[in-house]
Design a protein around this motif. Structure first.
Motif, PDB file in Angstrom:
ATOM      1  N   ALA A  92       1.921 -10.494 -11.028  1.00  9.87           N
ATOM      2  CA  ALA A  92       1.228  -9.352 -10.793  1.00  9.87           C
ATOM      3  C   ALA A  92       0.088  -9.481 -11.854  1.00  9.87           C
ATOM      4  O   ALA A  92       0.173  -9.973 -12.862  1.00  9.87           O
ATOM      5  CB  ALA A  92       2.025  -8.039 -10.842  1.00  9.87           C
ATOM      6  N   THR A  93      -1.081  -8.607 -11.385  1.00 12.66           N
ATOM      7  CA  THR A  93      -2.054  -8.210 -12.263  1.00 12.66           C
ATOM      8  C   THR A  93      -1.582  -7.232 -13.146  1.00 12.66           C
ATOM      9  O   THR A  93      -0.852  -6.530 -12.888  1.00 12.66           O
ATOM     10  CB  THR A  93      -3.314  -7.872 -11.352  1.00 12.66           C
ATOM     11  N   TYR A  94      -2.479  -6.947 -14.226  1.00 11.06           N
ATOM     12  CA  TYR A  94      -2.311  -5.874 -15.233  1.00 11.06           C
ATOM     13  C   TYR A  94      -2.304  -4.667 -14.195  1.00 11.06           C
ATOM     14  O   TYR A  94      -1.363  -3.644 -14.467  1.00 11.06           O
ATOM     15  CB  TYR A  94      -3.207  -6.102 -16.244  1.00 11.06           C
ATOM     16  N   GLY A  95      -3.447  -4.662 -13.588  1.00  6.21           N
ATOM     17  CA  GLY A  95      -3.436  -3.063 -12.676  1.00  6.21           C
ATOM     18  C   GLY A  95      -2.182  -2.978 -11.832  1.00  6.21           C
ATOM     19  O   GLY A  95      -1.708  -1.827 -11.787  1.00  6.21           O
ATOM     20  N   GLU A  96      -1.618  -4.157 -11.363  1.00  2.32           N
ATOM     21  CA  GLU A  96      -0.613  -3.977 -10.385  1.00  2.32           C
ATOM     22  C   GLU A  96       0.676  -3.494 -11.030  1.00  2.32           C
ATOM     23  O   GLU A  96       1.463  -2.698 -10.613  1.00  2.32           O
ATOM     24  CB  GLU A  96      -0.447  -5.152  -9.607  1.00  2.32           C
ATOM     25  N   VAL A  97       0.871  -4.041 -12.469  1.00  4.97           N
ATOM     26  CA  VAL A  97       1.947  -3.748 -13.054  1.00  4.97           C
ATOM     27  C   VAL A  97       2.041  -2.376 -13.503  1.00  4.97           C
ATOM     28  O   VAL A  97       2.965  -1.414 -13.463  1.00  4.97           O
ATOM     29  CB  VAL A  97       1.989  -4.608 -14.419  1.00  4.97           C
ATOM     30  N   LEU A  98       0.756  -1.699 -13.930  1.00  5.36           N
ATOM     31  CA  LEU A  98       0.572  -0.378 -14.238  1.00  5.36           C
ATOM     32  C   LEU A  98       0.810   0.570 -12.878  1.00  5.36           C
ATOM     33  O   LEU A  98       1.527   1.425 -13.064  1.00  5.36           O
ATOM     34  CB  LEU A  98      -0.984   0.015 -14.697  1.00  5.36           C
ATOM     35  N   ASP A  99       0.157   0.328 -11.954  1.00  2.00           N
ATOM     36  CA  ASP A  99       0.662   0.929 -10.652  1.00  2.00           C
ATOM     37  C   ASP A  99       2.038   1.038 -10.174  1.00  2.00           C
ATOM     38  O   ASP A  99       2.526   2.111  -9.810  1.00  2.00           O
ATOM     39  CB  ASP A  99      -0.252   0.328  -9.394  1.00  2.00           C
ATOM     40  N   ALA A 100       2.784  -0.041 -10.276  1.00  2.00           N
ATOM     41  CA  ALA A 100       4.141  -0.131 -10.200  1.00  2.00           C
ATOM     42  C   ALA A 100       4.578   0.860 -11.049  1.00  2.00           C
ATOM     43  O   ALA A 100       5.826   1.717 -10.420  1.00  2.00           O
ATOM     44  CB  ALA A 100       4.946  -1.426 -10.355  1.00  2.00           C
ATOM     45  N   ALA A 101       4.690   0.938 -12.336  1.00  2.00           N
ATOM     46  CA  ALA A 101       5.191   1.982 -13.031  1.00  2.00           C
ATOM     47  C   ALA A 101       4.787   3.403 -12.774  1.00  2.00           C
ATOM     48  O   ALA A 101       5.666   4.319 -12.920  1.00  2.00           O
ATOM     49  CB  ALA A 101       4.679   1.557 -14.683  1.00  2.00           C
ATOM     50  N   ARG A 102       3.509   3.506 -12.428  1.00  2.00           N
ATOM     51  CA  ARG A 102       3.214   4.805 -12.158  1.00  2.00           C
ATOM     52  C   ARG A 102       4.108   5.387 -10.705  1.00  2.00           C
ATOM     53  O   ARG A 102       4.543   6.476 -10.625  1.00  2.00           O
ATOM     54  CB  ARG A 102       1.802   4.962 -11.805  1.00  2.00           C
ATOM     55  N   VAL A 103       4.288   4.499  -9.985  1.00  2.00           N
ATOM     56  CA  VAL A 103       5.001   4.876  -8.465  1.00  2.00           C
ATOM     57  C   VAL A 103       6.397   5.137  -8.701  1.00  2.00           C
ATOM     58  O   VAL A 103       7.050   5.962  -8.496  1.00  2.00           O
ATOM     59  CB  VAL A 103       5.123   3.580  -7.796  1.00  2.00           C
ATOM     60  N   ALA A 132       0.719  -1.156   0.163  1.00  2.00           N
ATOM     61  CA  ALA A 132      -0.011  -0.102   0.014  1.00  2.00           C
ATOM     62  C   ALA A 132       0.927   1.263  -0.096  1.00  2.00           C
ATOM     63  O   ALA A 132       0.520   2.261  -0.604  1.00  2.00           O
ATOM     64  CB  ALA A 132      -1.027  -0.108   1.375  1.00  2.00           C
ATOM     65  N   THR A 133       1.954   1.090   0.784  1.00  2.00           N
ATOM     66  CA  THR A 133       2.872   2.539   0.785  1.00  2.00           C
ATOM     67  C   THR A 133       3.411   2.559  -0.615  1.00  2.00           C
ATOM     68  O   THR A 133       3.685   3.726  -0.843  1.00  2.00           O
ATOM     69  CB  THR A 133       3.946   2.260   1.815  1.00  2.00           C
ATOM     70  N   ASP A 134       3.686   1.794  -1.574  1.00  2.00           N
ATOM     71  CA  ASP A 134       4.388   1.885  -2.850  1.00  2.00           C
ATOM     72  C   ASP A 134       3.295   2.647  -3.645  1.00  2.00           C
ATOM     73  O   ASP A 134       3.872   3.283  -4.503  1.00  2.00           O
ATOM     74  CB  ASP A 134       4.496   0.347  -3.325  1.00  2.00           C
ATOM     75  N   THR A 135       1.932   2.342  -3.712  1.00  2.00           N
ATOM     76  CA  THR A 135       1.061   2.707  -4.599  1.00  2.00           C
ATOM     77  C   THR A 135       0.339   4.087  -3.936  1.00  2.00           C
ATOM     78  O   THR A 135      -0.285   4.399  -4.692  1.00  2.00           O
ATOM     79  CB  THR A 135      -0.254   1.945  -4.924  1.00  2.00           C
ATOM     80  N   ALA A 136       0.545   4.499  -2.873  1.00  2.00           N
ATOM     81  CA  ALA A 136      -0.052   5.788  -2.314  1.00  2.00           C
ATOM     82  C   ALA A 136       0.327   6.835  -3.318  1.00  2.00           C
ATOM     83  O   ALA A 136       1.509   6.985  -3.373  1.00  2.00           O
ATOM     84  CB  ALA A 136       0.245   5.882  -0.792  1.00  2.00           C
ATOM     85  N   ASP A 137      -0.549   7.732  -3.496  1.00  2.00           N
ATOM     86  CA  ASP A 137      -0.295   9.029  -4.238  1.00  2.00           C
ATOM     87  C   ASP A 137       0.243   8.582  -5.522  1.00  2.00           C
ATOM     88  O   ASP A 137       0.836   9.687  -6.102  1.00  2.00           O
ATOM     89  CB  ASP A 137       0.641   9.919  -3.338  1.00  2.00           C
ATOM     90  N   ALA A 138       0.069   7.457  -6.173  1.00  2.00           N
ATOM     91  CA  ALA A 138       0.502   7.345  -7.524  1.00  2.00           C
ATOM     92  C   ALA A 138      -0.481   8.251  -8.407  1.00  2.00           C
ATOM     93  O   ALA A 138      -1.479   8.142  -8.547  1.00  2.00           O
ATOM     94  CB  ALA A 138       0.703   5.870  -8.046  1.00  2.00           C
ATOM     95  N   PRO A 139       0.189   8.926  -9.392  1.00  2.00           N
ATOM     96  CA  PRO A 139      -0.708   9.591 -10.230  1.00  2.00           C
ATOM     97  C   PRO A 139      -1.572   8.806 -11.261  1.00  2.00           C
ATOM     98  O   PRO A 139      -0.937   7.741 -11.759  1.00  2.00           O
ATOM     99  CB  PRO A 139       0.290  10.610 -10.940  1.00  2.00           C
ATOM    100  N   SER A 140      -2.879   9.409 -12.010  1.00  2.00           N
ATOM    101  CA  SER A 140      -3.284   8.459 -12.771  1.00  2.00           C
ATOM    102  C   SER A 140      -2.749   9.064 -14.018  1.00  2.00           C
ATOM    103  O   SER A 140      -2.229  10.149 -14.311  1.00  2.00           O
ATOM    104  CB  SER A 140      -4.906   9.044 -12.939  1.00  2.00           C
TER     105      SER A 140
END
Length: 304
Positions: free
Chosen positions: A269-280, A15-23
């Motif tokens: 990871a799921t598709y969404g998790e990969v994208l979230d990681a890239a955003r972070v 959760a700390t990794d993905t917090a405040d990740a921009p869209s």
């Protein structure tokens, strides 16, 4: 294609990794696959660790995942080195509203490669052909890209107005840098950051090789494949940062593009998790810089 790191099963970013990740709106996924095992085997999917992806994966399955993540265009990338796959991918792309480009395969060493590339362009969906790739990572010769017959084939790819996707291991990066220097008219797109040893936490000599390759201005890098080079059970987006930071510093946002590596990514990871990681890992960049990574670079480099 060959198996990625087989260190574990599945995981999510903390959760700390993905917090405040921009869209990011209007995303281009510059790297994904499909396959149908009833059409042909994927002989790289072997062993218990890869069992979760030893089944069919279709555009019909990808599309809802991609659309829900805000992806509006994708690049479909070859999986095995057989001539029949590329026409199939072009036909699939031609009937898809999602797939904007295809990176296919043809034998770079064949004397008639220029004619083959022209013929592919005439097939249904042939206007979607944007690049060529070969599983260099499976070649025993670390300087395979520098063989005269391969160089001739790469020159034909450049003459056809296509790019060349590099799927290589870290020890093959020096030859890739030389190939890019020898062929300044060809754009080389490095897949999966050149497969750094994320699971073990090592950076060098991979990082040095990345900087040498990036010094050639006809090179681009995909921010893709990181989760399957990490430990599948325990990866976090923050653990990916040193590798993302290395390619960001070397290539800059204008020469980086996001790719999901679906469905291989599903091992970790799921598709969404990969994208979230890239955003972070890109969260410190400006909106225009992230716009390049998540859409602009792919559209420009592949001519989507």
């Amino acid at each position: 294609m060959t198996p990625p790191n087989t260190a574990g099963a599945t995981n999510t970013a903390s959760a700390t990794d993905t917090a405040d990740a921009p869209s990011t709106a209007g995303i281009v996924d510059a790297h994904h696959h499909i396959w149908d095992l009833s059409v042909r085997d994927q002989d790289w999917i072997t062993g218990p660790a890869l069992t979760p992806i030893r089944r069919n994966f279709t555009l019909d399955e990808l599309e809802p995942e991609a659309r829900s993540a805000g992806v509006t265009a994708t690049v479909l990338v070859q999986t095995i080195c057989v001539p029949e796959e590329t026409p199939e991918f072009l036909a699939a792309a031609g009937s898809s509203e999602l797939v904007a480009g295809v990176v296919g395969w043809t034998d770079l060493t064949a004397p008639g490669i220029a004619d083959t590339l022209a013929a592919l362009r005439e097939l249904p969906g042939g206007d979607r052909l944007v690049g060529i790739r070969h599983q260099v990572q499976g070649e025993s010769d670390p300087r395979w890209l520098l063989r005269p017959d391969v160089q001739r084939g790469l020159a034909a790819v450049a003459a056809a107005g296509l790019v060349y996707d590099l799927v290589v291991l870290p020890h093959q990066l020096p030859a890739a840098a030389v190939a890019a220097e020898l062929l300044p008219d060809l754009t080389f797109v490095l897949d999966h950051l050149g497969k750094p040893p994320i699971a073990s936490g090592g950076l060098d000599p991979w990082a040095d090789h990345i900087r040498t390759l990036a010094a050639r201005h006809n090179t681009v890098c995909k921010l893709s494949g990181m989760v399957t080079e990490a430990d599948w059970d325990s990866w976090t987006a923050n653990g990916l940062r040193p590798y993302a930071d290395t390619v960001l510093d070397a290539f800059g946002p204008g020469r980086l593009m996001f790719g999901s590596d679906w469905p291989v990514c599903r091992l970790a990871a799921t598709y969404g998790e990969v994208l979230d990681a890239a955003r972070v890992v890109t969260s410190a960049l400006s909106d225009p810089e992230r716009g390049e990574i998540f859409a602009g670079t792919a559209r420009r480099v592949y001519g989507l």
